[in-house]
Every structure is written in structure tokens, then in C-alpha cells.
Scaffold this active site. Structure first.
Site, PDB file in Angstrom:
ATOM      1  N   LEU A 102       1.853  -2.500  -6.535  1.00  0.00           N
ATOM      2  CA  LEU A 102       3.185  -2.975  -6.173  1.00  0.00           C
ATOM      3  C   LEU A 102       3.024  -4.456  -5.855  1.00  0.00           C
ATOM      4  O   LEU A 102       2.007  -4.864  -5.287  1.00  0.00           O
ATOM      5  CB  LEU A 102       3.737  -2.239  -4.944  1.00  0.00           C
ATOM      6  CG  LEU A 102       4.128  -0.781  -5.127  1.00  0.00           C
ATOM      7  CD1 LEU A 102       4.554  -0.186  -3.786  1.00  0.00           C
ATOM      8  CD2 LEU A 102       5.247  -0.630  -6.143  1.00  0.00           C
ATOM      9  N   ASP A 103       4.004  -5.268  -6.211  1.00  0.00           N
ATOM     10  CA  ASP A 103       3.946  -6.695  -5.920  1.00  0.00           C
ATOM     11  C   ASP A 103       3.835  -6.937  -4.418  1.00  0.00           C
ATOM     12  O   ASP A 103       4.212  -6.091  -3.609  1.00  0.00           O
ATOM     13  CB  ASP A 103       5.196  -7.401  -6.452  1.00  0.00           C
ATOM     14  CG  ASP A 103       5.228  -7.460  -7.975  1.00  0.00           C
ATOM     15  OD1 ASP A 103       4.167  -7.291  -8.603  1.00  0.00           O
ATOM     16  OD2 ASP A 103       6.320  -7.659  -8.527  1.00  0.00           O
ATOM     17  N   LYS A 104       3.356  -8.123  -4.064  1.00  0.00           N
ATOM     18  CA  LYS A 104       3.133  -8.470  -2.662  1.00  0.00           C
ATOM     19  C   LYS A 104       4.385  -8.280  -1.812  1.00  0.00           C
ATOM     20  O   LYS A 104       4.311  -7.770  -0.696  1.00  0.00           O
ATOM     21  CB  LYS A 104       2.633  -9.918  -2.562  1.00  0.00           C
ATOM     22  CG  LYS A 104       2.264 -10.338  -1.154  1.00  0.00           C
ATOM     23  CD  LYS A 104       1.656 -11.729  -1.135  1.00  0.00           C
ATOM     24  CE  LYS A 104       1.229 -12.110   0.256  1.00  0.00           C
ATOM     25  NZ  LYS A 104       0.566 -13.423   0.286  1.00  0.00           N
ATOM     26  N   THR A 106       6.917  -6.308  -2.414  1.00  0.00           N
ATOM     27  CA  THR A 106       7.551  -5.017  -2.681  1.00  0.00           C
ATOM     28  C   THR A 106       7.017  -3.989  -1.697  1.00  0.00           C
ATOM     29  O   THR A 106       5.829  -3.970  -1.382  1.00  0.00           O
ATOM     30  CB  THR A 106       7.233  -4.561  -4.123  1.00  0.00           C
ATOM     31  OG1 THR A 106       7.724  -5.556  -5.027  1.00  0.00           O
ATOM     32  CG2 THR A 106       7.893  -3.242  -4.437  1.00  0.00           C
TER      33      THR A 106
END
Length: 144
Positions: A102-104, A106
Site C-alpha cells: 500500500l502506498d505510504k 494509504t
């Protein structure tokens, strides 16, 4: 498996500490005191105690967490905090990593494990594991 390696794998202590515990006579296999760190055992069969406390063998670890914003989906990073940094020390194991990304910024469910086969089943496109995402936009989305 060697008794010192077993103790390290269960996050009881370091290899050097395990060797000291064994030599002090604080480690037992099936109620018998072990004096040599290289003593072999079958972790699925033998009962191990350290200073009277039974150690349950767990080959794989599975941690489901709600990843907060600001952490990266990685095992380690020199420049940012990772999801593994959030795991309490007593739950950490060697080779613990997130099965997916998951993106930072998110948030959401992340599975941490040391089970490579499970992670492969989750993240490999060939396995067709469906994933669902809920997106909240900062402003109204307009077409044209």
C-alpha cells in the site's frame, strides 16, 4: 534443528544468548537439561522449556494489521518507518515482510508474514487473488 537455532527462530533471544542459556542449564528438551547448543531436536515433536517456561514452536507468523498513513509497505528502509517497525518486538521474526503493498499515505489491511508461499499466492498475478479498494477523494470528481 539445533536448540540454539530453535530459540532464535522463536524470538526468545540471540544466538549468543541462547548458547549461554544452554550452558547454564536453563534449557530443557522433553524435561532433560541440555548442555550443548548444538543439541538437535524436532520442534514439532519435542517439548522445549527455558527457565521453566514452555516455548511453543511456530514456524510461520501471520499478522493482519491496519496500516496507518505515513508508513511504507516494506521490511526495512533507511529513510522511512515501515509496517514491520509497528510490530511489537515479541512478535517479530526473522524474514518478516508485508505480503503486498500500500502506498505510504494509504491506510488499509496489510498481512505481514514470514511464509513466502502464502505471500506468493496473495501477490502473484497468476494466482488471480482479488483485492478490493475503497477510495475517498479530496474533492468531487467531475468528468469533462
Amino acid at each position: 534443528m539445533r536448540i540454539d537455532k530453535f530459540l532464535v527462530s522463536q524470538n526468545i533471544c540471540t544466538r549468543k544468548e541462547a548458547q549461554k542459556l544452554v550452558r547454564k542449564g536453563l534449557v530443557k528438551i522433553d524435561s532433560e537439561i541440555v548442555k550443548k547448543p548444538e543439541t538437535k531436536l524436532d520442534p514439532n515433536v519435542n517439548k522445549v522449556t527455558v527457565d521453566g517456561k514452555e516455548i511453543s514452536y511456530q514456524e510461520y507468523v501471520y499478522i493482519i494489521m491496519n496500516k496507518p498513513k505515513g508508513y511504507i509497505s516494506a521490511s526495512n528502509d533507511k529513510n522511512a518507518e515501515t509496517v514491520v517497525d509497528l510490530v511489537p518486538k515479541e512478535m517479530r521474526r526473522k524474514n518478516l515482510f508485508p505480503a503486498g503493498r500500500l502506498d505510504k499515505d494509504t491506510t488499509g489491511l496489510v498481512i505481514l508474514t514470514n511464509d513466502g508461499d502464502l505471500a506468493h499466492k496473495i501477490i502473484s498475478p497468476k494466482k488471480h487473488t482479488s483485492k478490493h479498494y475503497l477510495v475517498t477523494l479530496a474533492r468531487k470528481y467531475e468528468t469533462e
